[in-house]
Design a protein around this motif. Structure first.
Motif, PDB file in Angstrom:
ATOM      1  N   THR A  84      -6.187   3.976  -0.313  1.00 44.71           N
ATOM      2  CA  THR A  84      -4.824   3.996  -0.837  1.00 44.71           C
ATOM      3  C   THR A  84      -3.827   3.615   0.242  1.00 44.71           C
ATOM      4  N   ALA A  85      -3.995   4.182   1.436  1.00 43.70           N
ATOM      5  CA  ALA A  85      -3.091   3.869   2.548  1.00 43.70           C
ATOM      6  C   ALA A  85      -3.169   2.389   2.916  1.00 43.70           C
ATOM      7  N   LEU A  86      -4.378   1.854   2.980  1.00 44.46           N
ATOM      8  CA  LEU A  86      -4.567   0.452   3.338  1.00 44.46           C
ATOM      9  C   LEU A  86      -3.890  -0.458   2.307  1.00 44.46           C
ATOM     10  N   ALA A  87      -4.133  -0.214   1.043  1.00 39.46           N
ATOM     11  CA  ALA A  87      -3.528  -1.029  -0.016  1.00 39.46           C
ATOM     12  C   ALA A  87      -2.006  -0.897  -0.016  1.00 39.46           C
ATOM     13  N   PHE A  88      -1.508   0.309   0.198  1.00 39.30           N
ATOM     14  CA  PHE A  88      -0.064   0.558   0.206  1.00 39.30           C
ATOM     15  C   PHE A  88       0.613  -0.229   1.325  1.00 39.30           C
ATOM     16  N   VAL A  89       0.075  -0.127   2.531  1.00 36.17           N
ATOM     17  CA  VAL A  89       0.700  -0.823   3.662  1.00 36.17           C
ATOM     18  C   VAL A  89       0.592  -2.332   3.472  1.00 36.17           C
ATOM     19  N   ARG A  90      -0.541  -2.821   3.043  1.00 32.52           N
ATOM     20  CA  ARG A  90      -0.683  -4.265   2.828  1.00 32.52           C
ATOM     21  C   ARG A  90       0.302  -4.758   1.772  1.00 32.52           C
ATOM     22  N   ARG A  91       0.504  -3.988   0.730  1.00 27.28           N
ATOM     23  CA  ARG A  91       1.424  -4.374  -0.339  1.00 27.28           C
ATOM     24  C   ARG A  91       2.872  -4.416   0.167  1.00 27.28           C
ATOM     25  N   HIS A  92       3.200  -3.557   1.109  1.00 25.82           N
ATOM     26  CA  HIS A  92       4.583  -3.454   1.581  1.00 25.82           C
ATOM     27  C   HIS A  92       4.796  -4.027   2.984  1.00 25.82           C
ATOM     28  N   LEU A  93       3.819  -4.729   3.533  1.00 21.67           N
ATOM     29  CA  LEU A  93       3.900  -5.164   4.929  1.00 21.67           C
ATOM     30  C   LEU A  93       5.124  -6.030   5.205  1.00 21.67           C
ATOM     31  N   LEU A  94       5.407  -6.996   4.369  1.00 22.53           N
ATOM     32  CA  LEU A  94       6.577  -7.849   4.617  1.00 22.53           C
ATOM     33  C   LEU A  94       7.862  -7.033   4.611  1.00 22.53           C
ATOM     34  N   LEU A  95       7.981  -6.113   3.687  1.00 17.72           N
ATOM     35  CA  LEU A  95       9.148  -5.243   3.625  1.00 17.72           C
ATOM     36  C   LEU A  95       9.249  -4.373   4.879  1.00 17.72           C
ATOM     37  N   ILE A  96       8.111  -3.861   5.321  1.00 16.74           N
ATOM     38  CA  ILE A  96       8.080  -3.036   6.535  1.00 16.74           C
ATOM     39  C   ILE A  96       8.562  -3.849   7.724  1.00 16.74           C
ATOM     40  N   LEU A  97       8.066  -5.062   7.860  1.00 15.25           N
ATOM     41  CA  LEU A  97       8.441  -5.910   8.991  1.00 15.25           C
ATOM     42  C   LEU A  97       9.928  -6.258   8.951  1.00 15.25           C
ATOM     43  N   GLU A  98      10.473  -6.452   7.772  1.00 18.64           N
ATOM     44  CA  GLU A  98      11.899  -6.762   7.639  1.00 18.64           C
ATOM     45  C   GLU A  98      12.787  -5.583   8.013  1.00 18.64           C
ATOM     46  N   ARG A  99      12.325  -4.366   7.762  1.00 18.86           N
ATOM     47  CA  ARG A  99      13.160  -3.181   7.933  1.00 18.86           C
ATOM     48  C   ARG A  99      13.003  -2.488   9.285  1.00 18.86           C
ATOM     49  N   CYS A 100      12.129  -2.969  10.133  1.00 15.22           N
ATOM     50  CA  CYS A 100      11.951  -2.355  11.452  1.00 15.22           C
ATOM     51  C   CYS A 100      13.154  -2.684  12.319  1.00 15.22           C
TER      52      CYS A 100
END
Length: 116
Positions: A84-100
């Motif tokens: 679940t964690a792996l799928a969640f982060v992969r699904r949101h990776l671009l958003l995560i990178l934009e918001r750092c």
């Protein structure tokens, strides 16, 4: 950007971050698993790395003021478990990178991102 994965995240995410052109290492890879939050925060601060974590304690802005770090991203998947964690982060990776951002603590959930 430079990242450090906390011990509660799957190591496969290192490859995802590196493939996206970022430098990444992990807490277990540096024998920091189980280290107190203060030790981990000192390390990421000294290395100017953004910490990706699911640890709500590190995400407490009173205990770890975001302006003192290169960045902390608190990930809140809908349920626990490695897959679940792996799928969640992969699904949101671009958003995560934009918001750092230094001095900010993005909290990523299925509903979106809020900045603390």
């Amino acid at each position: 950007m430079k990242f450090k994965l906390d011990e509660n995240l799957p190591a496969e995410l290192l490859d995802d971050l590196r493939a996206a052109g970022h430098e990444a290492d992990s807490v277990p890879g540096e024998q920091l698993a189980g280290a107190p939050d203060a030790v981990l925060l000192d390390r990421v601060t000294n290395e100017a790395r953004v910490l990706l974590t699911m640890d709500k304690g590190i995400g407490d802005v009173r205990a770890s003021p975001p302006h003192l770090h290169a960045g902390i991203v608190l990930l809140r998947p809908p349920s626990s478990g490695r897959g679940t964690a792996l799928a969640f982060v992969r699904r949101h990776l671009l958003l995560i990178l934009e918001r750092c951002q230094p001095g900010r603590l993005p909290v990523v959930t299925e509903r979106g991102v809020r900045i603390r």
